[in-house]
Write a protein that holds these residues in place. Structure first.
Motif, PDB file in Angstrom:
ATOM      1  N   GLY A 137      -5.019   7.579  -9.901  1.00  0.00           N
ATOM      2  CA  GLY A 137      -4.017   8.627  -9.800  1.00  0.00           C
ATOM      3  C   GLY A 137      -4.569   9.703  -8.892  1.00  0.00           C
ATOM      4  O   GLY A 137      -5.694   9.607  -8.410  1.00  0.00           O
ATOM      5  N   ARG A 138      -3.756  10.707  -8.655  1.00  0.00           N
ATOM      6  CA  ARG A 138      -4.226  11.848  -7.874  1.00  0.00           C
ATOM      7  C   ARG A 138      -4.499  12.968  -8.852  1.00  0.00           C
ATOM      8  O   ARG A 138      -3.765  13.141  -9.817  1.00  0.00           O
ATOM      9  CB  ARG A 138      -3.141  12.297  -6.884  1.00  0.00           C
ATOM     10  N   SER A 139      -5.551  13.752  -8.581  1.00  0.00           N
ATOM     11  CA  SER A 139      -5.840  14.813  -9.537  1.00  0.00           C
ATOM     12  C   SER A 139      -4.663  15.785  -9.604  1.00  0.00           C
ATOM     13  O   SER A 139      -4.415  16.400 -10.619  1.00  0.00           O
ATOM     14  CB  SER A 139      -7.156  15.515  -9.211  1.00  0.00           C
ATOM     15  N   MET A 150      -4.487   7.604   4.078  1.00  0.00           N
ATOM     16  CA  MET A 150      -3.672   8.827   4.023  1.00  0.00           C
ATOM     17  C   MET A 150      -3.570   9.427   5.417  1.00  0.00           C
ATOM     18  O   MET A 150      -4.463   9.241   6.252  1.00  0.00           O
ATOM     19  CB  MET A 150      -4.237   9.825   3.010  1.00  0.00           C
ATOM     20  N   SER A 151      -2.474  10.144   5.645  1.00  0.00           N
ATOM     21  CA  SER A 151      -2.204  10.686   6.984  1.00  0.00           C
ATOM     22  C   SER A 151      -3.388  11.491   7.513  1.00  0.00           C
ATOM     23  O   SER A 151      -3.759  11.349   8.676  1.00  0.00           O
ATOM     24  CB  SER A 151      -0.983  11.598   6.971  1.00  0.00           C
ATOM     25  N   GLU A 152      -3.969  12.313   6.678  1.00  0.00           N
ATOM     26  CA  GLU A 152      -5.025  13.212   7.128  1.00  0.00           C
ATOM     27  C   GLU A 152      -6.234  12.459   7.683  1.00  0.00           C
ATOM     28  O   GLU A 152      -7.015  13.008   8.448  1.00  0.00           O
ATOM     29  CB  GLU A 152      -5.512  14.110   5.975  1.00  0.00           C
ATOM     30  N   GLY A 198       0.825  -1.189   0.000  1.00  0.00           N
ATOM     31  CA  GLY A 198       0.000   0.000   0.000  1.00  0.00           C
ATOM     32  C   GLY A 198       0.855   1.233   0.000  1.00  0.00           C
ATOM     33  O   GLY A 198       2.091   1.156  -0.094  1.00  0.00           O
ATOM     34  N   SER A 199       0.180   2.356   0.063  1.00  0.00           N
ATOM     35  CA  SER A 199       0.816   3.674   0.157  1.00  0.00           C
ATOM     36  C   SER A 199       1.209   4.278  -1.182  1.00  0.00           C
ATOM     37  O   SER A 199       1.556   5.450  -1.256  1.00  0.00           O
ATOM     38  CB  SER A 199       2.032   3.613   1.095  1.00  0.00           C
ATOM     39  N   GLU A 200       1.176   3.491  -2.235  1.00  0.00           N
ATOM     40  CA  GLU A 200       1.419   4.052  -3.569  1.00  0.00           C
ATOM     41  C   GLU A 200       0.660   3.208  -4.591  1.00  0.00           C
ATOM     42  O   GLU A 200       0.276   2.069  -4.301  1.00  0.00           O
ATOM     43  CB  GLU A 200       2.918   4.062  -3.905  1.00  0.00           C
ATOM     44  N   THR A 237      -2.060  -8.223  -1.354  1.00  0.00           N
ATOM     45  CA  THR A 237      -3.241  -7.340  -1.384  1.00  0.00           C
ATOM     46  C   THR A 237      -2.783  -5.890  -1.250  1.00  0.00           C
ATOM     47  O   THR A 237      -1.666  -5.608  -0.826  1.00  0.00           O
ATOM     48  CB  THR A 237      -4.210  -7.643  -0.230  1.00  0.00           C
ATOM     49  N   ASP A 238      -3.710  -5.025  -1.586  1.00  0.00           N
ATOM     50  CA  ASP A 238      -3.418  -3.594  -1.585  1.00  0.00           C
ATOM     51  C   ASP A 238      -4.244  -2.930  -0.489  1.00  0.00           C
ATOM     52  O   ASP A 238      -5.392  -3.326  -0.258  1.00  0.00           O
ATOM     53  CB  ASP A 238      -3.863  -3.050  -2.963  1.00  0.00           C
ATOM     54  N   ASN A 239      -3.686  -1.968   0.187  1.00  0.00           N
ATOM     55  CA  ASN A 239      -4.511  -1.178   1.110  1.00  0.00           C
ATOM     56  C   ASN A 239      -4.200   0.293   0.970  1.00  0.00           C
ATOM     57  O   ASN A 239      -3.099   0.682   0.582  1.00  0.00           O
ATOM     58  CB  ASN A 239      -4.427  -1.707   2.538  1.00  0.00           C
ATOM     59  N   TYR A 240      -5.232   1.086   1.273  1.00  0.00           N
ATOM     60  CA  TYR A 240      -5.190   2.516   0.967  1.00  0.00           C
ATOM     61  C   TYR A 240      -5.473   3.340   2.223  1.00  0.00           C
ATOM     62  O   TYR A 240      -6.272   2.938   3.082  1.00  0.00           O
ATOM     63  CB  TYR A 240      -6.265   2.811  -0.087  1.00  0.00           C
ATOM     64  N   LYS A 279      -8.114  14.195  -3.238  1.00  0.00           N
ATOM     65  CA  LYS A 279      -7.478  14.348  -4.561  1.00  0.00           C
ATOM     66  C   LYS A 279      -7.284  13.017  -5.277  1.00  0.00           C
ATOM     67  O   LYS A 279      -6.812  12.986  -6.412  1.00  0.00           O
ATOM     68  CB  LYS A 279      -6.109  15.058  -4.487  1.00  0.00           C
ATOM     69  N   ASP A 280      -7.580  11.906  -4.613  1.00  0.00           N
ATOM     70  CA  ASP A 280      -7.422  10.591  -5.255  1.00  0.00           C
ATOM     71  C   ASP A 280      -8.647  10.279  -6.107  1.00  0.00           C
ATOM     72  O   ASP A 280      -9.783  10.445  -5.657  1.00  0.00           O
ATOM     73  CB  ASP A 280      -7.227   9.495  -4.193  1.00  0.00           C
ATOM     74  N   LEU A 281      -8.393   9.820  -7.327  1.00  0.00           N
ATOM     75  CA  LEU A 281      -9.482   9.542  -8.269  1.00  0.00           C
ATOM     76  C   LEU A 281      -9.792   8.050  -8.285  1.00  0.00           C
ATOM     77  O   LEU A 281      -8.903   7.229  -8.456  1.00  0.00           O
ATOM     78  CB  LEU A 281      -9.078  10.006  -9.673  1.00  0.00           C
ATOM     79  N   GLY A 307      10.817   3.667  -0.022  1.00  0.00           N
ATOM     80  CA  GLY A 307       9.475   4.045   0.415  1.00  0.00           C
ATOM     81  C   GLY A 307       8.640   4.186  -0.828  1.00  0.00           C
ATOM     82  O   GLY A 307       8.668   3.323  -1.697  1.00  0.00           O
ATOM     83  N   LYS A 308       7.919   5.298  -0.944  1.00  0.00           N
ATOM     84  CA  LYS A 308       7.131   5.496  -2.149  1.00  0.00           C
ATOM     85  C   LYS A 308       8.086   5.812  -3.305  1.00  0.00           C
ATOM     86  O   LYS A 308       8.981   6.645  -3.153  1.00  0.00           O
ATOM     87  CB  LYS A 308       6.199   6.691  -1.978  1.00  0.00           C
ATOM     88  N   ALA A 309       7.871   5.199  -4.457  1.00  0.00           N
ATOM     89  CA  ALA A 309       8.733   5.471  -5.604  1.00  0.00           C
ATOM     90  C   ALA A 309       8.411   6.851  -6.174  1.00  0.00           C
ATOM     91  O   ALA A 309       7.252   7.249  -6.205  1.00  0.00           O
ATOM     92  CB  ALA A 309       8.508   4.398  -6.656  1.00  0.00           C
TER      93      ALA A 309
HETATM   94  O1  DLL Z   1       0.526   6.485   2.372  1.00  0.00           O
HETATM   95  C1  DLL Z   1      -0.879   5.927   4.238  1.00  0.00           C
HETATM   96  C2  DLL Z   1      -0.654   4.480   3.968  1.00  0.00           C
HETATM   97  C3  DLL Z   1       0.437   3.845   4.500  1.00  0.00           C
HETATM   98  C4  DLL Z   1      -1.570   3.758   3.223  1.00  0.00           C
HETATM   99  C5  DLL Z   1       0.636   2.532   4.274  1.00  0.00           C
HETATM  100  C6  DLL Z   1      -1.385   2.417   2.998  1.00  0.00           C
HETATM  101  C7  DLL Z   1      -0.271   1.787   3.530  1.00  0.00           C
HETATM  102  P1  DLL Z   1       0.312   9.429   2.969  1.00  0.00           P
HETATM  103  O2  DLL Z   1       1.783   9.314   3.045  1.00  0.00           O
HETATM  104  O3  DLL Z   1      -0.359  10.586   3.606  1.00  0.00           O
HETATM  105  O4  DLL Z   1      -0.353   8.168   3.647  1.00  0.00           O
HETATM  106  O5  DLL Z   1      -0.070   9.353   1.438  1.00  0.00           O
HETATM  107  C8  DLL Z   1      -1.414   9.325   1.045  1.00  0.00           C
HETATM  108  O6  DLL Z   1      -0.806   8.064  -0.933  1.00  0.00           O
HETATM  109  O7  DLL Z   1      -3.655  10.190  -0.974  1.00  0.00           O
HETATM  110  C9  DLL Z   1      -2.746   8.311  -2.241  1.00  0.00           C
HETATM  111  O8  DLL Z   1      -2.488   9.263  -3.250  1.00  0.00           O
HETATM  112  C10 DLL Z   1      -1.497   7.473  -2.026  1.00  0.00           C
HETATM  113  N1  DLL Z   1      -1.877   6.093  -1.663  1.00  0.00           N
HETATM  114  C11 DLL Z   1      -1.983   5.553  -0.436  1.00  0.00           C
HETATM  115  N2  DLL Z   1      -2.316   4.243  -0.518  1.00  0.00           N
HETATM  116  C12 DLL Z   1      -2.462   3.968  -1.847  1.00  0.00           C
HETATM  117  C13 DLL Z   1      -2.790   2.805  -2.598  1.00  0.00           C
HETATM  118  C14 DLL Z   1      -0.149   6.852   3.319  1.00  0.00           C
HETATM  119  N3  DLL Z   1      -3.035   1.635  -2.016  1.00  0.00           N
HETATM  120  C15 DLL Z   1      -1.519   9.210  -0.456  1.00  0.00           C
HETATM  121  N4  DLL Z   1      -2.851   2.923  -3.949  1.00  0.00           N
HETATM  122  C16 DLL Z   1      -2.945   8.986  -0.903  1.00  0.00           C
HETATM  123  C17 DLL Z   1      -2.588   4.098  -4.571  1.00  0.00           C
HETATM  124  C18 DLL Z   1      -2.184   5.152  -2.567  1.00  0.00           C
HETATM  125  N5  DLL Z   1      -2.253   5.208  -3.911  1.00  0.00           N
END
Ligand code: DLL
Length: 434
Positions: free
Chosen positions: A323-325, A235-237, A209-211, A230-233, A299-301, A420-422
């Motif tokens: 993607g993000r807008s 965001m910090s906020e 997750g996270s990207e 699996t994928d999980n989604y 902002k996530d679509l 981390g995130k690419a």
């Molecule tokens: O990335 C929270 C997180 C950590 C989610 C670990 C899952 C696992 P931020 O750093 O605030 O929080 O980034 C949030 O990352 O608005 C999306 O654009 C993107 N994002 C997060 N998960 C996904 C995903 C964490 N599974 C921003 N697929 C979000 C695509 C993701 N984009």
């Protein structure tokens, strides 16, 4: 397998009743405890006491990242600091980071939400889980950490970095599940292959997750590590991970709707998107005490499917964000998402999962260069095949994107790796000339 079956399989009518009760309380709570929300609702002439139905939420103004920045660092907190037991912050690539605070109850709900997702993915108390997200202000590592501990899994808080050591621990400790970004997982699988331990690993599950990650990219990671992922989604906020995640059927990410009320809007008109249409995800955190978010524009679509899943869960499922807008590249007037490019690249067996998109301005023209690694460097010596592959990818990209892109096939390991995130996009168009 369920972590909180009664909640996760609730009838929709019961769920909506619960959401409404929580929403009424939550909106009043925001009004009473956060000066910003109080002012916003007054300006919109919205009286929280008059909220009667879930759809009345539409009369409440949206909250944006800019609002959070304007109230930096803790202006949107609803509790005094003595009730806040943890702070996290987003990476803040542009400007100040976003600081988020949690009460003890927030942390408890957060770990329940994560426990649900990892259970839905197939993790159990038998698993030995390596957490290769960076520990620290980032929510990913500690979010997964407490959720996994809650289900009784054995957690290894190794954090990100030092990839050789990651592989060694994975092998020596018989790790069965890996938590990381998909791009780092791909990198670790290469390192494990080089060390000659890939086939000895006990790894069976990837909790990614996270990207963004296309199904084709995930397929590649699964094949190289011999795992199911699996994928999980999140965001910090909104809390961090734990907002939504896939079950073993992988047909969308179940949103923890009893804590997160989702809406989809058209980001241009700000009107509600029609059912099935792609829209920007807007979320209200129904139970957050420390840092409550009312109609937050992520902002996530994505799209949302409200049909109950065959797994028994009734929570709505969101598609992987396309993607993000604000991440969308506008090239010669055409909207381009990195995920579209990834889906083309991943269809080519000679091409690996590491790529970078370089956007330049040449004269008045925007140009897009897609740099991507070959899986086998010897192809670079076979000019005919190389050229044929390059032409094929260029033509596939043209038909998917609608614009010409230059494809640069590079040697294996020549593109930067991320732990981390690419960071896939390098936009070299100067601010001044956009
Ligand atoms: O990335 C929270 C997180 C950590 C989610 C670990 C899952 C696992 P931020 O750093 O605030 O929080 O980034 C949030 O990352 O608005 C999306 O654009 C993107 N994002 C997060 N998960 C996904 C995903 C964490 N599974 C921003 N697929 C979000 C695509 C993701 N984009």
């Amino acid at each position: 397998m369920f972590f909180q079956k009664d909640l996760e399989t609730m009838r929709r009518s019961d769920l909506e009743a619960l959401q409404l009760t929580r929403l009424k309380h939550f909106v009043q709570y925001c009004y009473d405890n956060v000066a910003f929300y109080h002012k916003r609702m007054d300006e919109a002439k919205f009286d929280p006491a008059k909220l009667q139905t879930l759809s009345d939420i539409q009369y409440i103004p949206y909250t944006t990242k800019e609002d959070i920045r304007d109230n930096y660092p803790t202006g949107l907190f609803a509790c005094p600091m003595k009730d806040i037991v943890r702070l996290h912050a987003s990476s803040g690539t542009t400007g100040k980071p976003t600081v988020v605070g949690y009460t003890r109850r927030d942390l408890d709900i957060w770990s329940d939400c994560v426990a649900r997702l990892v259970t839905a993915a197939g993790a159990t108390d038998e698993d030995i889980v390596q957490i290769s997200f960076g520990y620290g202000l980032f929510t990913g590592a500690l979010g997964l950490h407490y959720g996994l501990e809650k289900i009784g899994a054995t957690v290894i808080p190794i954090s990100s970095g030092n990839t050789d050591k990651q592989v060694m621990m994975m092998n020596d400790l018989g790790v069965t599940a890996l938590v990381s970004t998909p791009s780092y997982a791909l990198y670790m699988s290469e390192a494990a292959r080089e060390k000659g331990v890939l086939d000895q690993l006990k790894l069976r599950l990837g909790l990614f997750g996270s990207e963004g990650c296309t199904p084709a990219m995930r397929d590649q990671i699964e094949k190289s590590f011999h795992i199911f992922a699996t994928d999980n989604y999140g965001m910090s906020e909104l809390c961090g991970p734990g907002v939504s995640g896939e079950c073993e059927l992988r047909c969308g990410m179940h949103i923890n709707e009893d804590h997160f009320y989702p809406e989809l809007i058209n980001p241009n008109t700000l009107e509600r998107a029609a059912l099935g249409e792609v829209g920007e995800l807007v979320v209200t955190t129904l139970t957050k005490e420390g840092f409550p978010m009312l109609r937050y524009r992520t902002k996530d679509l994505t799209t949302i499917d409200y049909e109950p899943c065959k797994c028994g869960r009734t929570f709505a499922r969101m598609a992987k964000p396309m993607g993000r807008s604000d991440d969308m590249l506008k090239i010669r007037g055409v909207n381009v998402f990195p995920t579209q490019i990834e889906s083309v690249l991943m269809t080519e067996p000679h091409i690996g999962g590491h790529y970078q998109l370089v956007v330049r301005r040449e004269g008045y023209m925007d140009t897009l260069e897609v740099k991507v690694e070959l899986t086998d460097g010897s192809l670079l010596e076979n000019y005919g095949s190389l050229e044929a592959l390059q032409r094929k990818v260029q033509s596939d990209l043209k038909s998917v994107l609608g614009i010409q892109a230059k494809v640069n096939l590079c040697e294996p390991k020549s593109i930067e790796r991320f732990q981390g995130k690419a960071k896939r996009i390098v936009d070299l168009r100067g601010e001044g000339d956009i």
